[in-house]
Design an enzyme around this catalytic site. Structure first.
Site, short mmCIF file in Angstrom:
data_model
loop_
_atom_site.label_atom_id
_atom_site.label_comp_id
_atom_site.label_asym_id
_atom_site.label_seq_id
_atom_site.Cartn_x
_atom_site.Cartn_y
_atom_site.Cartn_z
N GLU A 1 0.81 -1.23 0.00
CA GLU A 1 0.00 0.00 0.00
C GLU A 1 0.83 1.27 0.00
O GLU A 1 0.48 2.25 0.65
CB GLU A 1 -0.98 -0.03 1.18
CG GLU A 1 -1.91 -1.23 1.11
CD GLU A 1 -2.95 -1.28 2.22
OE1 GLU A 1 -2.96 -0.40 3.10
OE2 GLU A 1 -3.78 -2.22 2.20
N GLU B 1 -5.68 -10.95 -1.31
CA GLU B 1 -6.57 -10.72 -0.16
C GLU B 1 -8.03 -10.80 -0.59
O GLU B 1 -8.86 -9.96 -0.21
CB GLU B 1 -6.27 -9.36 0.48
CG GLU B 1 -4.83 -9.26 0.94
CD GLU B 1 -4.49 -7.95 1.64
OE1 GLU B 1 -5.41 -7.25 2.07
OE2 GLU B 1 -3.29 -7.65 1.75
#
Ligand code: XIL
Length: 384
Positions: A176, A289
């Site tokens: 991220e 994910e």
């Protein structure tokens, strides 16, 4: 106690034990066919994100652990390998929870004993808020020099990846790092602690240090909201290209895929174009994910059914189609190294909390460990 369980294409006798006494707890819900066995034929890793505590505490009389081992060949720790969990002070690390699953040096952990590969998440969570950067570092690091920050990060990555050398099949080296809103930083990188201290080179160094610490592990850059293409996905591709040019030993890109049940994924669309662009960079990818959220009945936080009851039961079929489409895409590409599902059962998924109780029911198993239509849909894709 034995129960005849039948759903879709599967039929199996399952010893479910006595829920009161927890007897026969070594027998979990065994579902035939197991996704793990089916995925093996495609040499596709299929995993689940799990908190260490659920294994340590023998959650639900061992059914949690048994469901994980029966259906998956890969395991990722949901929060326990994040820097705030491990990095408790400068050169001070808390390893005992991770050791339980990965094994202290020279020993096997829970994962190896159960034949599960490990996906390490994450060496550098490249943002400052929430459970990403250790609090002590955020405050004490403000006036730290570039050299000291670099040495600290080097020691952390070497300490963690080195301790588990040879036991972690793939690492999310960085997570991220790309901002959602446009800024003027290279690759639209977030204004994170590591970026402020070290510039974009912290990413190159992180990959190099991880590789030195564990030369056989696959190394990934991981991010969200890149599925389907678009501006952020392009930043990710540009970043990956640059990392390769800088000599960073990057294996591939991790695409988080926190999506909702109405997400459309079909050959030729933005999702497929993105993985094709990754292939052209000669990189692998993983769906890291995956969860497929459904709008659920709004209930107060203390209600045990919160996040579990779809507003529209037909959404379970819609969800099944979306899960199937993701697996179809994964199988369509030889550079896909696996699909990891974020959370084992609806009861232990982060989506209800994250969405403030609006969404949930996002995983493959319901609160009673019963496989949902999504399970059968994936099994069908892996069989077909
Ligand atoms: C989530 C966990 O699932 C939650 O338990 C925690 O409270 C917050 O983080 N992207 C990631 C994961 O890379 O680490 C996040 O995990 C979900 C979004």
């Amino acid at each position: 106690m034995y129960a005849l369980v039948s759903f879709g294409m599967s039929l199996a006798y399952t010893q479910i034990g006595n829920p009161e006494t927890g007897s026969a707890r070594q027998f979990g819900p065994k579902v035939e066919p197991s996704l793990r066995d089916l995925a093996k034929k495609h040499r596709l890793n299929i995993g689940s994100a799990i908190p260490v505590s659920n294994l340590k505490n023998d959650l639900d009389g061992g059914r949690y652990a048994a469901t994980a081992t029966a259906n998956f060949n890969l395991l990722e720790l949901e929060n326990d390998l994040k820097p705030p969990a491990i990095w408790i002070g400068p050169h001070e690390y808390h390893f005992s929870d991770v050791d339980f699953v990965v094994g202290e040096p020279g020993k096997k952990g829970w994962a190896q004993k159960h034949g599960l590969k490990l996906r390490g998440h994450v060496l550098v969570y490249a943002r400052d808020e929430g459970y990403t950067l250790p609090q002590w570092l955020r405050s004490s690091g403000q006036n730290m020099s570039k050299e000291d920050a670099s040495a600290l990060l080097h020691d952390y990555i070497t300490g963690v990846a080195g301790r588990y050398r040879g036991k972690v099949a793939m690492w999310d080296v960085a997570n991220e790092a790309i901002d959602d809103r446009p800024n003027s930083n290279p690759f639209n990188l977030r204004n994170s602690f590591w970026f402020r201290k070290l510039g974009p080179e912290f990413l190159v160094d992180a990959f190099k240090w991880a590789h030195e610490a564990d030369p056989r592990a696959e190394l990934y850059y991981n991010d969200y909201a890149v599925e389907g293409g678009g501006v952020k996905a392009q930043h990710m591709l540009d970043l990956a290209k640059w990392l390769k040019e800088q000599g960073a030993p990057i294996t591939g890109l991790g695409l988080q895929y926190h999506i909702d049940c109405r997400t459309s994924i079909a050959p030729g669309d933005g999702h497929y174009q993105f993985i094709e662009a990754i292939r052209k960079l000669r990189l692998a990818f993983m769906i890291t994910e995956l969860d497929v959220a459904i709008p659920v009945k709004r209930l107060p936080p203390a209600d045990p059914d919160r996040g579990l009851i779809p507003q529209d039961p037909a959404d379970l079929d819609q969800q099944a189609k979306t899960y199937a489409a993701v697996f179809q895409m994964a199988l369509s590409s030889r550079n896909c190294h696996g699909v990891n599902i974020w959370g084992l059962t609806d009861k232990h998924s982060w989506i209800p909390g994250f969405s403030g109780g609006r969404n949930g029911a996002a995983t493959l198993f319901d609160k009673d460990y019963k496989p949902k239509p999504a399970y059968d849909a994936i099994a069908a894709v892996l069989t077909g």
